[in-house]
Design an enzyme around this catalytic site. Structure first.
Site, PDB file in Angstrom:
ATOM      1  CG  HIS A  50      -4.506  -0.821   4.161  1.00  0.00           C
ATOM      2  ND1 HIS A  50      -4.977  -0.271   2.963  1.00  0.00           N
ATOM      3  CD2 HIS A  50      -3.682  -0.168   4.729  1.00  0.00           C
ATOM      4  CE1 HIS A  50      -4.280   0.705   2.966  1.00  0.00           C
ATOM      5  NE2 HIS A  50      -3.513   0.939   3.785  1.00  0.00           N
ATOM      6  CG  ASN A  51      -6.970  -1.658   0.049  1.00  0.00           C
ATOM      7  OD1 ASN A  51      -6.072  -1.256   0.463  1.00  0.00           O
ATOM      8  ND2 ASN A  51      -7.067  -1.878  -1.293  1.00  0.00           N
ATOM      9  CE  LYS A 101      -3.458  -2.357   0.086  1.00  0.00           C
ATOM     10  NZ  LYS A 101      -3.308  -2.154  -1.339  1.00  0.00           N
ATOM     11  CD  GLU A 107      -7.357   3.100   0.526  1.00  0.00           C
ATOM     12  OE1 GLU A 107      -6.109   2.423   0.732  1.00  0.00           O
ATOM     13  OE2 GLU A 107      -7.717   2.900  -0.689  1.00  0.00           O
ATOM     14  CB  SER A 115      -0.979   0.109   1.243  1.00  0.00           C
ATOM     15  OG  SER A 115      -1.938   1.292   1.174  1.00  0.00           O
TER      16      SER A 115
HETATM   17  N1  LIG Z   1      -2.461   1.835  -8.438  1.00  0.00           N
HETATM   18  C1  LIG Z   1      -2.466   1.806  -7.322  1.00  0.00           C
HETATM   19  O1  LIG Z   1      -2.479   2.816  -6.386  1.00  0.00           O
HETATM   20  C2  LIG Z   1      -2.251   0.430  -6.591  1.00  0.00           C
HETATM   21  C3  LIG Z   1      -2.336  -0.590  -7.140  1.00  0.00           C
HETATM   22  N2  LIG Z   1      -2.321  -1.794  -6.289  1.00  0.00           N
HETATM   23  C4  LIG Z   1      -2.354  -2.972  -7.528  1.00  0.00           C
HETATM   24  O2  LIG Z   1      -1.185  -3.492  -8.019  1.00  0.00           O
HETATM   25  C5  LIG Z   1      -1.386  -4.009  -9.178  1.00  0.00           C
HETATM   26  C6  LIG Z   1      -0.781  -3.108 -10.348  1.00  0.00           C
HETATM   27  O3  LIG Z   1      -1.586  -2.025 -10.433  1.00  0.00           O
HETATM   28  P1  LIG Z   1      -1.136  -0.920 -11.434  1.00  0.00           P
HETATM   29  O4  LIG Z   1       0.316  -0.616 -11.321  1.00  0.00           O
HETATM   30  O5  LIG Z   1      -2.033   0.187 -11.146  1.00  0.00           O
HETATM   31  O6  LIG Z   1      -1.466  -1.493 -12.673  1.00  0.00           O
HETATM   32  P2  LIG Z   1      -2.678  -2.168 -13.523  1.00  0.00           P
HETATM   33  O7  LIG Z   1      -3.758  -2.888 -12.447  1.00  0.00           O
HETATM   34  O8  LIG Z   1      -3.449  -0.972 -13.914  1.00  0.00           O
HETATM   35  O9  LIG Z   1      -2.101  -3.261 -14.514  1.00  0.00           O
HETATM   36  C7  LIG Z   1      -1.429  -2.881 -15.474  1.00  0.00           C
HETATM   37  C8  LIG Z   1      -0.332  -3.899 -15.655  1.00  0.00           C
HETATM   38  O10 LIG Z   1      -0.889  -5.277 -15.904  1.00  0.00           O
HETATM   39  C9  LIG Z   1      -0.358  -5.915 -17.096  1.00  0.00           C
HETATM   40  N3  LIG Z   1      -1.151  -6.662 -17.389  1.00  0.00           N
HETATM   41  C10 LIG Z   1      -2.545  -6.771 -17.605  1.00  0.00           C
HETATM   42  N4  LIG Z   1      -3.160  -7.659 -17.950  1.00  0.00           N
HETATM   43  C11 LIG Z   1      -2.159  -8.789 -18.295  1.00  0.00           C
HETATM   44  C12 LIG Z   1      -2.020  -9.961 -18.697  1.00  0.00           C
HETATM   45  N5  LIG Z   1      -3.023 -10.684 -19.011  1.00  0.00           N
HETATM   46  N6  LIG Z   1      -0.612 -10.607 -18.909  1.00  0.00           N
HETATM   47  C13 LIG Z   1       0.203  -9.900 -18.466  1.00  0.00           C
HETATM   48  N7  LIG Z   1       0.045  -8.728 -17.945  1.00  0.00           N
HETATM   49  C14 LIG Z   1      -0.876  -8.157 -17.926  1.00  0.00           C
HETATM   50  C15 LIG Z   1      -0.309  -4.581 -18.146  1.00  0.00           C
HETATM   51  O11 LIG Z   1       0.666  -4.882 -19.046  1.00  0.00           O
HETATM   52  P3  LIG Z   1       0.650  -4.088 -20.322  1.00  0.00           P
HETATM   53  O12 LIG Z   1       1.445  -2.967 -20.138  1.00  0.00           O
HETATM   54  O13 LIG Z   1       1.090  -4.914 -21.479  1.00  0.00           O
HETATM   55  O14 LIG Z   1      -0.774  -3.787 -20.727  1.00  0.00           O
HETATM   56  C16 LIG Z   1       0.368  -3.665 -16.992  1.00  0.00           C
HETATM   57  O15 LIG Z   1       1.705  -3.819 -16.832  1.00  0.00           O
HETATM   58  C17 LIG Z   1      -2.825  -4.267  -9.103  1.00  0.00           C
HETATM   59  O16 LIG Z   1      -3.328  -5.483  -8.435  1.00  0.00           O
HETATM   60  C18 LIG Z   1      -3.635  -3.243  -8.198  1.00  0.00           C
HETATM   61  O17 LIG Z   1      -4.721  -3.445  -7.756  1.00  0.00           O
HETATM   62  C19 LIG Z   1      -1.956  -2.075  -5.087  1.00  0.00           C
HETATM   63  C20 LIG Z   1      -1.798  -0.798  -4.454  1.00  0.00           C
HETATM   64  C21 LIG Z   1      -1.874   0.690  -5.139  1.00  0.00           C
HETATM   65  O1  LIG Z   2      -4.656  -0.618  -2.843  1.00  0.00           O
HETATM   66  C1  LIG Z   2      -4.712   0.443  -2.979  1.00  0.00           C
HETATM   67  C2  LIG Z   2      -4.128   1.595  -1.623  1.00  0.00           C
HETATM   68  O2  LIG Z   2      -4.021   0.946  -0.649  1.00  0.00           O
HETATM   69  C3  LIG Z   2      -5.443   1.340  -4.030  1.00  0.00           C
HETATM   70  O3  LIG Z   2      -5.395   2.570  -4.095  1.00  0.00           O
HETATM   71  C4  LIG Z   2      -6.745   0.849  -4.119  1.00  0.00           C
HETATM   72  O4  LIG Z   2      -6.988  -0.069  -5.073  1.00  0.00           O
HETATM   73  C5  LIG Z   2      -7.826   1.758  -4.325  1.00  0.00           C
HETATM   74  O5  LIG Z   2      -9.081   1.017  -4.239  1.00  0.00           O
HETATM   75  P1  LIG Z   2     -10.280   1.640  -5.109  1.00  0.00           P
HETATM   76  O6  LIG Z   2     -10.000   1.960  -6.518  1.00  0.00           O
HETATM   77  O7  LIG Z   2     -11.388   0.303  -4.792  1.00  0.00           O
HETATM   78  O8  LIG Z   2     -10.725   2.939  -4.314  1.00  0.00           O
END
Ligand SMILES: NC(=O)C1=CN([C@@H]2O[C@H](COP(=O)(O)OP(=O)(O)OC[C@H]3O[C@@H](n4cnc5c(N)ncnc54)[C@H](OP(=O)(O)O)[C@@H]3O)[C@@H](O)[C@H]2O)C=CC1
Ligand SMILES: O=C(CO)[C@H](O)[C@H](O)COP(=O)(O)O
Length: 478
Positions: free
Chosen positions: A185-186, A182, A189, A128
């Site tokens: 935690h969310n 986690k 959140e 997070s």
């Molecule tokens: N964004 C945030 O603030 C937070 C996110 N998370 C979690 O972290 C993870 C990553 O989040 P985030 O960085 O936002 O990215 P996304 O959830 O938007 O995912 C995009 C990434 O996934 C890849 N991808 C999607 N489908 C496939 C597939 N079938 N095979 C291989 N690669 C694939 C994409 O590749 P390509 O570039 O080729 O499309 C890209 O690298 C998620 O589980 C999210 O919930 C956790 C904490 C905070």
């Molecule tokens: O994991 C997180 C932070 O800890 C992301 O920010 C979370 O995916 C936000 O959730 P949502 O899009 O459902 O508001």
């Protein structure tokens, strides 16, 4: 050059975690399904540390020292299975596959069990802190086997946030424990953001404070017991003016809150565990209600408000602050209580003091009050509920009159405060000597012979409602 860790999935989170690892001196092999993301990262930040560019998973695996550590940071759900399925044939016994996305803990349990059969470690870790945290130090919640933590822990602890010299990372428990924590935690959140939203609405519609004025109020609140990342950024968002229109930024935003699903998962899981997380649930429902766009338009025509004139007390802003603090405490109490239920259900030895401690930095719910929560659960005698810890029981007692005033004013003004009021109902429900659940038991016995217990005798009973209403001993059917 062989890399100490590989990262596949270089969107916002993966790219920043990879940079964080490299900045901390680790050699990081990079991979993304679309190679353009890898090249973009290298072009912009390649000089920050030692990176190895790879185009295929075969190349990624080939670039790693043994035992291999591959961190997956792709979209949760089917993409994780797809990447794992491609990786497994390339790996050898003892290698570690890490899923650092927001995966559902049941998926993590399934994947861990499947990979263990092949001699591989699968470690689900909750991360997070968003983009900024991933780069500069997130809060990290690793599950998986203790053995795998020995190989991963030092690296994860190094890149995590630190508070008072302590890493915001500790082994949480086996299989899906890290992802479960986690998820909760969310959930917290969601509730935390909703109570902030309710305070904002009350200050605006009740006290007439404009967003810019509220930015000052929230900044001030951030100096006291409410001090937290979410209060800090509330002040920033409310103080922001839209460049296009000159209006407060918050006024140009569509008032429908989306969700990716972790809050919903928390509530589903709470229902399964029988854990009363009413504040968290109301925060998920509040987002769902906000998104009922067409019904909301129709309701404005069809449904009356019938509100009452209420005089707003001079203490209102302070009252709202206290109601916000008390409701926030209840959200943490409910989330932590849910962790106690999950520990029993899934056989995890969850240490609430360590969990509260690793939430103190790096993550979205980081807050000053987590110091006292950590202390409460580190005490010899652990409270059965956070609200029973003397410091918090006292804090709530002090906030209670203001909390009741605020909820009652909100009701009279027709301002929805689902989490303020659900949290207060939880508090009152917990502390009341008799609950109407007694009547519920009577009704269940009448219509379904579901049986009941008596306050004055051991055993399980049933009343012969359709006969002479005499009572018989019965087999407990709940
Ligand atoms: N964004 C945030 O603030 C937070 C996110 N998370 C979690 O972290 C993870 C990553 O989040 P985030 O960085 O936002 O990215 P996304 O959830 O938007 O995912 C995009 C990434 O996934 C890849 N991808 C999607 N489908 C496939 C597939 N079938 N095979 C291989 N690669 C694939 C994409 O590749 P390509 O570039 O080729 O499309 C890209 O690298 C998620 O589980 C999210 O919930 C956790 C904490 C905070
Ligand atoms: O994991 C997180 C932070 O800890 C992301 O920010 C979370 O995916 C936000 O959730 P949502 O899009 O459902 O508001």
């Amino acid at each position: 050059m062989s890399a100490q860790i590989g990262v596949t999935g270089l969107a916002v989170m993966g790219a920043n975690l990879a940079r964080n690892l490299a900045r901390n001196g680790f050699t990081v092999a990079l991979h993304n399904r679309s190679v353009s993301r890898t090249d973009e990262l290298l072009a912009k930040h390649g000089s920050e540390g030692d990176f190895v560019r790879t185009e295929t998973l075969e190349e990624l695996v080939g670039a790693l020292e043994k035992p291999r550590r591959v961190l997956i940071m792709v979209k949760a759900g089917a993409p994780v299975d797809s990447v794992v399925d491609q990786l497994v044939p390339l790996l050898e016994e003892g290698d570690i596959v890490i899923d650092a996305g927001n995966s559902h803990f049941e998926d993590t349990r399934r994947r861990e069990a499947a990979l263990a059969k092949q001699g591989l470690h699968f470690v689900g870790i909750g991360v997070s802190g968003g983009e900024e945290g991933a780069l500069n130090g997130p809060s990290i919640m690793p599950g998986g086997s203790q053995e795998s933590y020995q190989a991963l822990g030092p690296l994860l602890e190094k890149i995590s946030a630190h508070v008072d010299g302590q890493p915001c990372c500790a082994w949480i428990g086996t299989d899906g424990a890290g992802h479960f924590v986690k998820m909760v935690h969310n959930g917290i959140e969601y509730a935390d953001m909703q109570v902030i939203g309710e305070a904002y609405d009350l200050l605006r519609s009740g006290a007439g404070l404009e967003p810019a004025e509220q930015a000052e109020v929230f900044s001030e609140w951030n100096k006291g017991e409410l001090s937290s990342f979410l209060i800090e950024i509330t002040a920033e968002v409310l103080g922001h003016v839209d460049a296009k229109t000159g209006k407060p930024f918050v006024d140009v935003l569509v008032d429908q809150a989306g969700q990716k699903g972790t809050g919903r998962w928390t509530v589903i899981s709470a229902l399964e565990l029988g854990s009363p997380t009413s504040g968290i649930a109301e925060s998920v429902f509040a987002r769902a209600l906000s998104s009922k766009a067409s019904q909301r338009v129709e309701a404005q025509q069809l449904l009356v408000a019938e509100t009452s004139e209420v005089s707003i007390p001079e203490s209102f802003v302070e009252d709202v602050r206290q109601a916000l603090y008390a409701s926030k405490l209840v959200s943490y109490a409910q989330g932590l209580d849910m962790l106690t239920g999950a520990a029993a259900e899934y056989n995890w030895d969850l240490k609430l003091d360590e969990i509260a401690s690793l939430w103190r930095g790096g993550c979205i719910i980081r807050a000053e009050l987590l110091k006292d929560i950590t202390k409460a659960y580190a005490a010899e005698e652990k409270p059965a509920n956070l609200l029973f810890a003397p410091a918090f029981a006292e804090a709530i007692a002090q906030a209670l009159p203001a909390w009741r005033r605020v909820v009652s004013i909100a009701v009279q003004l027709g301002i929805p405060v689902p989490v303020f009021s659900a949290s207060l109902a939880y508090y009152d429900g917990l502390r009341r000597k008799r609950l109407p659940a007694a009547l519920t038991q009577g009704l269940r016995d009448l219509f379904g012979a579901h049986t009941y217990q008596r306050v004055d005798a051991e055993g399980t009973f049933h009343t012969l409602w359709g006969e002479d209403k005499s009572e018989i001993e019965a087999v407990d059917s709940h």
